[in-house]
Design a protein around this motif. Structure first.
Motif, PDB file in Angstrom:
ATOM      1  N   ILE A   2       0.846  -1.193   0.000  1.00 46.34           N
ATOM      2  CA  ILE A   2       0.000   0.000   0.000  1.00 46.34           C
ATOM      3  C   ILE A   2       0.880   1.241   0.000  1.00 46.34           C
ATOM      4  O   ILE A   2       1.657   1.460   0.936  1.00 46.34           O
ATOM      5  CB  ILE A   2      -0.923   0.006   1.227  1.00 46.34           C
ATOM      6  N   GLU A   3       0.793   2.043  -1.044  1.00 47.88           N
ATOM      7  CA  GLU A   3       1.604   3.245  -1.147  1.00 47.88           C
ATOM      8  C   GLU A   3       0.997   4.389  -0.329  1.00 47.88           C
ATOM      9  O   GLU A   3      -0.218   4.433  -0.085  1.00 47.88           O
ATOM     10  CB  GLU A   3       1.727   3.651  -2.615  1.00 47.88           C
ATOM     11  N   ARG A   4       1.853   5.313   0.058  1.00 47.30           N
ATOM     12  CA  ARG A   4       1.414   6.360   0.978  1.00 47.30           C
ATOM     13  C   ARG A   4       0.317   7.233   0.382  1.00 47.30           C
ATOM     14  O   ARG A   4      -0.593   7.669   1.108  1.00 47.30           O
ATOM     15  CB  ARG A   4       2.610   7.226   1.389  1.00 47.30           C
ATOM     16  N   TYR A   5       0.353   7.513  -0.909  1.00 46.47           N
ATOM     17  CA  TYR A   5      -0.642   8.405  -1.480  1.00 46.47           C
ATOM     18  C   TYR A   5      -2.041   7.812  -1.358  1.00 46.47           C
ATOM     19  O   TYR A   5      -3.048   8.541  -1.236  1.00 46.47           O
ATOM     20  CB  TYR A   5      -0.310   8.737  -2.942  1.00 46.47           C
ATOM     21  N   LEU A   6      -2.140   6.467  -1.321  1.00 39.72           N
ATOM     22  CA  LEU A   6      -3.446   5.826  -1.149  1.00 39.72           C
ATOM     23  C   LEU A   6      -3.972   6.058   0.263  1.00 39.72           C
ATOM     24  O   LEU A   6      -5.190   6.210   0.461  1.00 39.72           O
ATOM     25  CB  LEU A   6      -3.339   4.326  -1.439  1.00 39.72           C
ATOM     26  N   ILE A   7      -3.061   6.080   1.228  1.00 34.71           N
ATOM     27  CA  ILE A   7      -3.463   6.401   2.601  1.00 34.71           C
ATOM     28  C   ILE A   7      -3.987   7.827   2.672  1.00 34.71           C
ATOM     29  O   ILE A   7      -5.000   8.115   3.312  1.00 34.71           O
ATOM     30  CB  ILE A   7      -2.278   6.221   3.578  1.00 34.71           C
ATOM     31  N   HIS A   8      -3.294   8.752   1.971  1.00 36.61           N
ATOM     32  CA  HIS A   8      -3.748  10.143   1.925  1.00 36.61           C
ATOM     33  C   HIS A   8      -5.155  10.230   1.335  1.00 36.61           C
ATOM     34  O   HIS A   8      -6.021  10.941   1.867  1.00 36.61           O
ATOM     35  CB  HIS A   8      -2.798  10.986   1.068  1.00 36.61           C
ATOM     36  N   TYR A   9      -5.382   9.531   0.225  1.00 34.03           N
ATOM     37  CA  TYR A   9      -6.703   9.547  -0.408  1.00 34.03           C
ATOM     38  C   TYR A   9      -7.764   9.051   0.564  1.00 34.03           C
ATOM     39  O   TYR A   9      -8.850   9.641   0.712  1.00 34.03           O
ATOM     40  CB  TYR A   9      -6.700   8.668  -1.661  1.00 34.03           C
ATOM     41  N   PHE A  10      -7.485   7.930   1.202  1.00 33.07           N
ATOM     42  CA  PHE A  10      -8.442   7.313   2.118  1.00 33.07           C
ATOM     43  C   PHE A  10      -8.795   8.273   3.265  1.00 33.07           C
ATOM     44  O   PHE A  10      -9.972   8.485   3.582  1.00 33.07           O
ATOM     45  CB  PHE A  10      -7.879   6.006   2.680  1.00 33.07           C
ATOM     46  N   LEU A  11      -7.785   8.865   3.907  1.00 30.65           N
ATOM     47  CA  LEU A  11      -8.025   9.758   5.033  1.00 30.65           C
ATOM     48  C   LEU A  11      -8.788  11.004   4.603  1.00 30.65           C
ATOM     49  O   LEU A  11      -9.638  11.513   5.339  1.00 30.65           O
ATOM     50  CB  LEU A  11      -6.696  10.144   5.688  1.00 30.65           C
ATOM     51  N   ALA A  12      -8.500  11.505   3.412  1.00 30.89           N
ATOM     52  CA  ALA A  12      -9.198  12.693   2.920  1.00 30.89           C
ATOM     53  C   ALA A  12     -10.682  12.414   2.697  1.00 30.89           C
ATOM     54  O   ALA A  12     -11.546  13.206   3.074  1.00 30.89           O
ATOM     55  CB  ALA A  12      -8.552  13.185   1.621  1.00 30.89           C
ATOM     56  N   ASN A  18     -16.819  13.067   1.280  1.00 35.50           N
ATOM     57  CA  ASN A  18     -17.176  13.504  -0.068  1.00 35.50           C
ATOM     58  C   ASN A  18     -15.954  13.368  -0.972  1.00 35.50           C
ATOM     59  O   ASN A  18     -14.860  13.832  -0.623  1.00 35.50           O
ATOM     60  CB  ASN A  18     -17.657  14.963  -0.011  1.00 35.50           C
ATOM     61  N   PHE A  19     -16.127  12.740  -2.140  1.00 38.82           N
ATOM     62  CA  PHE A  19     -14.996  12.507  -3.038  1.00 38.82           C
ATOM     63  C   PHE A  19     -14.497  13.810  -3.668  1.00 38.82           C
ATOM     64  O   PHE A  19     -13.293  13.983  -3.868  1.00 38.82           O
ATOM     65  CB  PHE A  19     -15.394  11.510  -4.128  1.00 38.82           C
ATOM     66  N   SER A  20     -15.414  14.729  -3.975  1.00 39.77           N
ATOM     67  CA  SER A  20     -15.002  15.970  -4.636  1.00 39.77           C
ATOM     68  C   SER A  20     -14.107  16.805  -3.734  1.00 39.77           C
ATOM     69  O   SER A  20     -13.035  17.272  -4.138  1.00 39.77           O
ATOM     70  CB  SER A  20     -16.233  16.784  -5.053  1.00 39.77           C
ATOM     71  N   ARG A  21     -14.546  17.004  -2.478  1.00 44.88           N
ATOM     72  CA  ARG A  21     -13.743  17.808  -1.550  1.00 44.88           C
ATOM     73  C   ARG A  21     -12.437  17.107  -1.196  1.00 44.88           C
ATOM     74  O   ARG A  21     -11.399  17.753  -1.006  1.00 44.88           O
ATOM     75  CB  ARG A  21     -14.553  18.113  -0.288  1.00 44.88           C
ATOM     76  N   CYS A  26      -6.440  16.768  -1.864  1.00 47.84           N
ATOM     77  CA  CYS A  26      -5.279  16.013  -2.355  1.00 47.84           C
ATOM     78  C   CYS A  26      -4.699  16.592  -3.641  1.00 47.84           C
ATOM     79  O   CYS A  26      -3.683  16.091  -4.147  1.00 47.84           O
ATOM     80  CB  CYS A  26      -5.663  14.550  -2.564  1.00 47.84           C
ATOM     81  N   ARG A  27      -5.383  17.606  -4.192  1.00 47.20           N
ATOM     82  CA  ARG A  27      -4.941  18.283  -5.419  1.00 47.20           C
ATOM     83  C   ARG A  27      -4.831  17.318  -6.592  1.00 47.20           C
ATOM     84  O   ARG A  27      -3.860  17.328  -7.358  1.00 47.20           O
ATOM     85  CB  ARG A  27      -3.614  19.001  -5.179  1.00 47.20           C
ATOM     86  N   VAL A  28      -5.855  16.492  -6.719  1.00 49.35           N
ATOM     87  CA  VAL A  28      -5.972  15.580  -7.863  1.00 49.35           C
ATOM     88  C   VAL A  28      -7.403  15.679  -8.377  1.00 49.35           C
ATOM     89  O   VAL A  28      -8.283  16.241  -7.725  1.00 49.35           O
ATOM     90  CB  VAL A  28      -5.648  14.122  -7.474  1.00 49.35           C
ATOM     91  N   SER A  29      -7.649  15.133  -9.559  1.00 49.74           N
ATOM     92  CA  SER A  29      -9.003  15.111 -10.078  1.00 49.74           C
ATOM     93  C   SER A  29      -9.817  14.053  -9.340  1.00 49.74           C
ATOM     94  O   SER A  29      -9.273  13.101  -8.771  1.00 49.74           O
ATOM     95  CB  SER A  29      -8.997  14.808 -11.573  1.00 49.74           C
ATOM     96  N   GLN A  30     -11.156  14.205  -9.377  1.00 48.79           N
ATOM     97  CA  GLN A  30     -12.004  13.221  -8.696  1.00 48.79           C
ATOM     98  C   GLN A  30     -11.858  11.829  -9.307  1.00 48.79           C
ATOM     99  O   GLN A  30     -11.788  10.836  -8.562  1.00 48.79           O
ATOM    100  CB  GLN A  30     -13.466  13.667  -8.722  1.00 48.79           C
ATOM    101  N   PRO A  31     -11.794  11.686 -10.639  1.00 41.92           N
ATOM    102  CA  PRO A  31     -11.587  10.339 -11.203  1.00 41.92           C
ATOM    103  C   PRO A  31     -10.281   9.704 -10.723  1.00 41.92           C
ATOM    104  O   PRO A  31     -10.233   8.501 -10.451  1.00 41.92           O
ATOM    105  CB  PRO A  31     -11.579  10.595 -12.710  1.00 41.92           C
TER     106      PRO A  31
END
Length: 296
Positions: A2-12, A18-21, A26-31
């Protein structure tokens, strides 16, 4: 892995619901974020979020994973701080519910103080005192009573109330007692009890008006009065200890859920605090010990 950015996504997603917020944070697109969450769910082998049109909520597997995710991110932050060498000391200001056992607070404080590079400031009080401090930014997080809308991931433990009395009290051998059974008993008033109003109404509606042998805002003092035989009182089950019996109060089903309540502005900063995580984990561990010791 599990890479760290996935942990960031999950916590956000967990924090925003809400996926949009979460994507904006995370400064990425929703998709992109959605693909990352799907990848994470594939790696852990469980669906982590219930997705609806109105809100995204944790599944039971997601709530379990949340504890590990915060711990992992806290360790990443600690490693980065250690490598930085000259990073400033982080201060985490904790508002602490005053109606928690002293031995629990001691264990939690010891665990938090063992973290290097961080320090904590503890402000004790009742919820009505701590909530305004949190809203004004005077503290970063409260360990206190959660309301019904609080996220399950923020919960540390849940418990009911019981009648606390000396182990040699004539009524101590009962598993449960009707309120009328204690009508003639001396009672101790715990002034800081979150359920004080409910307890008072419960006894009044049943015509029970006991003699009050003492009134105190100090729960450790209340325990001392109880164990000395001065009177009995209604207390959260976390105060159970040798020298004291805690039969249930029949018909009184009040419960409290204790957990983390964070200032939205401070949540992102404190969620990676190792000292806060260790403090919370120690409280959760003490609650688990209590649950394991309770009779079925």
């Amino acid at each position: 892995m599990i890479e760290r950015y996935l942990i960031h996504y999950f916590l956000a997603v967990m924090d925003h619901g809400n996926f949009s917020r979460a994507a904006q944070q995370c400064r990425v697109s929703q998709p992109t974020l959605s693909v990352g969450i799907a990848k994470l769910e594939g790696l852990v082998g469980h669906v982590l979020f219930h997705r609806t049109n109105r809100r995204v909520e944790l599944t039971s597997a997601g709530a379990a994973f949340a504890t590990h995710a915060r711990r992992i991110e806290a360790e990443f932050a600690r490693a980065a701080q250690a490598m930085a060498g000259d990073a400033p000391t982080k201060l985490v200001r904790i508002g602490l519910l005053s109606t928690l056992p002293g031995r629990w607070v001691e264990a939690a404080t010891r665990a938090a103080c063992a973290v290097e590079g961080e320090r904590i400031e503890i402000v004790e009080g009742r919820m009505r005192d701590l909530t305004p401090r949190l809203e004004r930014g005077r503290i970063d997080v409260v360990i206190g009573v959660l309301d019904e809308s609080a996220d399950a991931a923020d919960s540390l433990f849940s418990e009911g109330y019981a009648l606390a009395m000396a182990a040699d009290h004539p009524l101590a051998g009962h598993a449960a007692l009707e309120p009328e059974a204690v009508a003639g008993a001396e009672m101790i008033v715990r002034r800081n009890c979150e359920a004080l109003a409910q307890v008072s109404r419960f006894f009044t509606r049943r015509g029970v008006r006991p003699f009050f042998a003492a009134r105190t805002a100090d729960d450790e003092r209340a325990v001392g009065y109880v164990k000395a035989g001065l009177g009995i009182t209604v207390m959260p089950r976390c105060f159970a200890q040798p020298g004291m019996a805690m039969p249930a109060l029949a018909g009184f089903n009040q419960r409290r859920r204790v957990g983390l309540i964070a200032d939205p502005a401070a949540r992102k900063r404190i969620e990676y605090s190792a000292s806060l995580q260790r403090f919370a984990e120690a409280i959760r561990a003490k609650a688990a010990e209590m649950s394991a010791a309770e009779p079925a």
